[in-house]
Design a protein around this motif. Structure first.
Motif, PDB file in Angstrom:
ATOM      1  N   THR A  64       6.412   9.445   1.922  1.00 44.56           N
ATOM      2  CA  THR A  64       7.065   8.930   3.098  1.00 44.56           C
ATOM      3  C   THR A  64       6.842   9.685   4.361  1.00 44.56           C
ATOM      4  O   THR A  64       7.007  10.758   4.378  1.00 44.56           O
ATOM      5  N   TYR A  65       6.511   8.880   5.211  1.00 40.75           N
ATOM      6  CA  TYR A  65       6.437   9.372   6.657  1.00 40.75           C
ATOM      7  C   TYR A  65       7.100   8.626   7.796  1.00 40.75           C
ATOM      8  O   TYR A  65       7.799   7.668   7.564  1.00 40.75           O
ATOM      9  N   THR A  66       6.757   9.084   8.893  1.00 33.66           N
ATOM     10  CA  THR A  66       7.896   8.466  10.024  1.00 33.66           C
ATOM     11  C   THR A  66       7.707   6.824  10.258  1.00 33.66           C
ATOM     12  O   THR A  66       8.696   6.385  10.675  1.00 33.66           O
ATOM     13  N   ASP A  67       6.408   6.333   9.912  1.00 31.65           N
ATOM     14  CA  ASP A  67       6.336   4.880  10.119  1.00 31.65           C
ATOM     15  C   ASP A  67       6.234   4.171   8.863  1.00 31.65           C
ATOM     16  O   ASP A  67       6.178   2.803   8.985  1.00 31.65           O
ATOM     17  N   GLY A  68       6.529   4.774   7.704  1.00 35.05           N
ATOM     18  CA  GLY A  68       6.723   3.981   6.433  1.00 35.05           C
ATOM     19  C   GLY A  68       6.396   4.866   5.438  1.00 35.05           C
ATOM     20  O   GLY A  68       6.702   6.037   5.156  1.00 35.05           O
ATOM     21  N   HIS A  69       5.402   4.173   4.329  1.00 36.45           N
ATOM     22  CA  HIS A  69       5.208   4.977   3.179  1.00 36.45           C
ATOM     23  C   HIS A  69       3.550   4.492   2.827  1.00 36.45           C
ATOM     24  O   HIS A  69       3.113   3.609   3.148  1.00 36.45           O
ATOM     25  N   LEU A  94       7.416  -3.224  -2.772  1.00 38.55           N
ATOM     26  CA  LEU A  94       7.436  -3.696  -1.264  1.00 38.55           C
ATOM     27  C   LEU A  94       8.823  -4.035  -0.703  1.00 38.55           C
ATOM     28  O   LEU A  94       9.378  -4.317   0.300  1.00 38.55           O
ATOM     29  N   GLU A  95       9.863  -4.513  -1.854  1.00 46.18           N
ATOM     30  CA  GLU A  95      10.895  -4.968  -1.363  1.00 46.18           C
ATOM     31  C   GLU A  95      11.873  -4.148  -0.962  1.00 46.18           C
ATOM     32  O   GLU A  95      12.708  -4.214  -0.288  1.00 46.18           O
ATOM     33  N   LYS A  96      11.651  -2.771  -1.372  1.00 48.24           N
ATOM     34  CA  LYS A  96      12.356  -1.560  -0.869  1.00 48.24           C
ATOM     35  C   LYS A  96      11.888  -0.801   0.069  1.00 48.24           C
ATOM     36  O   LYS A  96      12.225   0.175   0.834  1.00 48.24           O
ATOM     37  N   HIS A  97      10.457  -1.028   0.405  1.00 49.90           N
ATOM     38  CA  HIS A  97       9.673  -0.226   1.449  1.00 49.90           C
ATOM     39  C   HIS A  97       9.013  -1.286   2.124  1.00 49.90           C
ATOM     40  O   HIS A  97       7.893  -1.776   1.881  1.00 49.90           O
ATOM     41  N   PRO A  98       9.635  -1.641   3.431  1.00 47.44           N
ATOM     42  CA  PRO A  98       8.952  -2.714   3.957  1.00 47.44           C
ATOM     43  C   PRO A  98       7.595  -2.571   4.800  1.00 47.44           C
ATOM     44  O   PRO A  98       7.096  -3.359   5.158  1.00 47.44           O
ATOM     45  N   VAL A  99       7.216  -1.029   5.186  1.00 42.54           N
ATOM     46  CA  VAL A  99       5.957  -0.804   5.744  1.00 42.54           C
ATOM     47  C   VAL A  99       5.191   0.184   4.726  1.00 42.54           C
ATOM     48  O   VAL A  99       5.702   1.148   4.553  1.00 42.54           O
ATOM     49  N   VAL A 100       3.924  -0.129   4.306  1.00 42.82           N
ATOM     50  CA  VAL A 100       3.212   0.494   3.077  1.00 42.82           C
ATOM     51  C   VAL A 100       1.728   0.416   3.904  1.00 42.82           C
ATOM     52  O   VAL A 100       1.297  -0.723   4.190  1.00 42.82           O
ATOM     53  N   ILE A 101       1.278   1.585   3.734  1.00 38.40           N
ATOM     54  CA  ILE A 101      -0.272   1.731   3.747  1.00 38.40           C
ATOM     55  C   ILE A 101      -0.903   2.107   2.696  1.00 38.40           C
ATOM     56  O   ILE A 101      -0.254   2.974   1.728  1.00 38.40           O
ATOM     57  N   LEU A 102      -1.982   1.590   2.157  1.00 39.50           N
ATOM     58  CA  LEU A 102      -2.878   2.370   1.079  1.00 39.50           C
ATOM     59  C   LEU A 102      -4.257   2.152   1.306  1.00 39.50           C
ATOM     60  O   LEU A 102      -4.638   1.624   2.469  1.00 39.50           O
ATOM     61  N   GLU A 103      -5.175   2.822   0.465  1.00 37.02           N
ATOM     62  CA  GLU A 103      -6.798   2.683   0.766  1.00 37.02           C
ATOM     63  C   GLU A 103      -7.311   2.172  -0.361  1.00 37.02           C
ATOM     64  O   GLU A 103      -6.741   2.199  -1.437  1.00 37.02           O
ATOM     65  N   ILE A 104      -8.316   1.528  -0.216  1.00 36.86           N
ATOM     66  CA  ILE A 104      -9.088   1.023  -1.301  1.00 36.86           C
ATOM     67  C   ILE A 104     -10.594   1.253  -0.769  1.00 36.86           C
ATOM     68  O   ILE A 104     -11.086   1.573   0.217  1.00 36.86           O
ATOM     69  N   GLU A 105     -11.448   1.318  -1.932  1.00 39.12           N
ATOM     70  CA  GLU A 105     -12.749   1.261  -1.630  1.00 39.12           C
ATOM     71  C   GLU A 105     -13.346   0.516  -0.812  1.00 39.12           C
ATOM     72  O   GLU A 105     -12.894  -0.862  -0.864  1.00 39.12           O
ATOM     73  N   MET A 106     -14.423   0.632  -0.323  1.00 45.53           N
ATOM     74  CA  MET A 106     -15.113  -0.471   0.762  1.00 45.53           C
ATOM     75  C   MET A 106     -15.428  -1.709  -0.310  1.00 45.53           C
ATOM     76  O   MET A 106     -16.008  -1.423  -1.119  1.00 45.53           O
ATOM     77  N   PRO A 107     -15.161  -3.040   0.149  1.00 51.41           N
ATOM     78  CA  PRO A 107     -15.485  -4.101  -0.600  1.00 51.41           C
ATOM     79  C   PRO A 107     -17.026  -4.482  -0.875  1.00 51.41           C
ATOM     80  O   PRO A 107     -17.405  -5.665  -0.367  1.00 51.41           O
TER      81      PRO A 107
END
Length: 181
Positions: A64-69, A94-107
């Motif tokens: 959890t950070y200032t702008d989301g999760h 996502l219902e409980k955490h409205p702003v979320v970032i994640l990383e994935i491998e380059m496609p």
């Protein structure tokens, strides 16, 4: 489906999460058990196991950070894959955490493209920023990942806020952290 928080590697069922974690990610993309224990003491970090009436479903480790999760690690047990468990888990999150970032491998591979489509179906949007992720281990090189954000792509300012948190807080719990930065 429910999320159960774990605060120690001594917690009941922790070994199920750790085994899945070890099987699901390559060595350079995961922290050591010792670094993980230290991260678990950070109030911004949450380790959750995902469960349903049939038992263990998977894991979701996030910050959890200032702008989301920031979802750092997400994995579904091999026995539960292909049953839409991953989609249901993330929808509940996502219902409980409205702003979320994640990383994935380059496609660039079929599985990486499928993974990207999976997240896009859930409403994640690819961001344009180049993201070089430091390896968690001393002997591995940094690697490029794609940033996805829910519900909208990152602006440069939002990415800057995330990357500052990521590089100074999340990566603090890795073999490569440089406290002089």
């Amino acid at each position: 489906m429910f999320f159960k928080e774990y605060h120690s590697t001594e917690d009941p069922e922790w070994s199920l999460l750790w085994d899945l974690y070890c099987k699901s990610f390559p060595a350079h993309e995961k922290r050591s058990l010792d670094d993980h224990r230290k991260a678990m003491d950070d109030p911004a970090f949450t380790c959750t196991g995902i469960w349903d009436e049939d038992g263990f479903v998977g894991l979701l480790f996030y910050w959890t950070y200032t702008d989301g999760h920031y979802i750092e690690f997400f994995a579904i047990s091999e026995t539960r894959r292909g049953m839409q468990c991953g989609s249901r888990c993330l929808q509940a999150f996502l219902e409980k955490h409205p702003v979320v970032i994640l990383e994935i491998e380059m496609p660039v591979t079929n599985i990486a493209r499928r993974r990207k489509r999976f997240y896009e179906r859930l409403g994640f949007v690819a961001s344009h920023q180049e993201h070089l992720h430091p390896a968690y281990t001393k002997d591995a090189a940094p690697y490029h990942l794609m940033i996805l954000r829910y519900p909208k792509a990152c602006s440069d300012a939002q990415y800057g806020t995330f990357y500052n948190f990521f590089s100074t807080r999340v990566m603090r719990y890795s073999e490569k952290f440089d406290s002089t930065l």
